[in-house]
Design an enzyme around this catalytic site. Structure first.
Site, PDB file in Angstrom:
ATOM      1  N   ASP A 188      33.742  29.996  37.287  1.00 65.30           N
ATOM      2  CA  ASP A 188      34.407  28.817  36.720  1.00 65.30           C
ATOM      3  C   ASP A 188      35.867  29.221  36.549  1.00 65.30           C
ATOM      4  OD1 ASP A 188      34.769  26.289  35.540  1.00 65.30           O
ATOM      5  OD2 ASP A 188      34.551  27.156  33.544  1.00 65.30           O
ATOM      6  N   GLU A 221      33.838  26.706  41.397  1.00 66.48           N
ATOM      7  CA  GLU A 221      34.060  25.291  41.105  1.00 66.48           C
ATOM      8  C   GLU A 221      35.217  24.776  41.934  1.00 66.48           C
ATOM      9  OE1 GLU A 221      35.892  23.223  37.397  1.00 66.48           O
ATOM     10  OE2 GLU A 221      33.731  23.444  37.033  1.00 66.48           O
ATOM     11  N   ASP A 226      32.973  28.274  29.372  1.00 68.00           N
ATOM     12  CA  ASP A 226      33.323  28.724  30.730  1.00 68.00           C
ATOM     13  C   ASP A 226      32.229  29.626  31.297  1.00 68.00           C
ATOM     14  OD1 ASP A 226      36.396  27.890  30.698  1.00 68.00           O
ATOM     15  OD2 ASP A 226      35.947  28.930  28.828  1.00 68.00           O
TER      16      ASP A 226
END
EC number: 3.1.21.10
Length: 188
Positions: free
Chosen positions: A7, A68, A141
């Site tokens: 992330d 991501e 996160d």
């Protein structure tokens, strides 16, 4: 399959490793955050993110990396930092020959919770449940990184079949309509 989920972020870059296959219980191998000081020079921050991701790659030896996909936000500074950290993760994996997949936030949310509009608390709760953890990983996160890895494990078989179908189609060349049968289409 062992997947490192990333992330991306400059201040907090979530990382999480999940192992398993679609249709079977998954196992969390590791979870954490690579942090950089907000007041540090951009170059130093990117080097710190690279070193952190390299440590995770060395320690956990993933077969795939799921990052991501950066999407448009209103805050351009946030998007830039996320994109830069994302590029570092992609570079680190690619340098080692590890395949990288990009997943949008809504893809990940839909895969893990069933809704592409789920909030962070819902994602954290489902990650906790799916990986049979005692508590949701903190910060968010870290939970998001695990969700990325889960999403990739679950979606990879379908994506692989689609890619193979496209490759098979491309290798056959352009399709031509069949020629009319000699006895059909003639006027007497």
């Amino acid at each position: 399959m062992r997947v490192l989920g990333v992330d991306p972020g400059l201040t907090r870059c979530g990382v999480g490793v999940v192992e398993g296959v679609a249709g079977r219980p998954l196992t969390m191998v590791g979870v954490g955050v690579v942090r950089t000081p907000a007041d540090a020079d951009l170059g130093h921050r990117l080097v710190a993110v690279e070193q952190g991701i390299e440590r995770w790659l060395d320690e956990h030896r993933p077969e795939r990396v799921a990052v991501e996909r950066v999407f448009s936000q209103h805050n351009v500074r946030t998007v830039m930092g996320t994109a830069q950290a994302s590029a570092v993760a992609i570079l680190c994996a690619s340098r080692r020959g590890i395949p990288v997949a990009l997943h949008t936030p809504s893809e990940v949310k839909a895969a893990v919770t069933g809704s592409g509009r789920a909030d962070k608390a819902q994602v954290g709760a489902m990650v906790t449940r799916l990986l049979r953890l005692a508590a949701p990983p903190k910060p968010a996160d870290a939970a998001d990184a695990l969700a990325l890895a889960i999403c990739h494990i679950w979606r990879a078989p379908a994506q692989n079949r689609l890619q193979q179908a496209v490759a098979d189609h491309a290798s056959r060349g352009p399709r031509r309509p069949p020629a009319p049968h000699p006895s059909k289409g003639r006027m007497a």
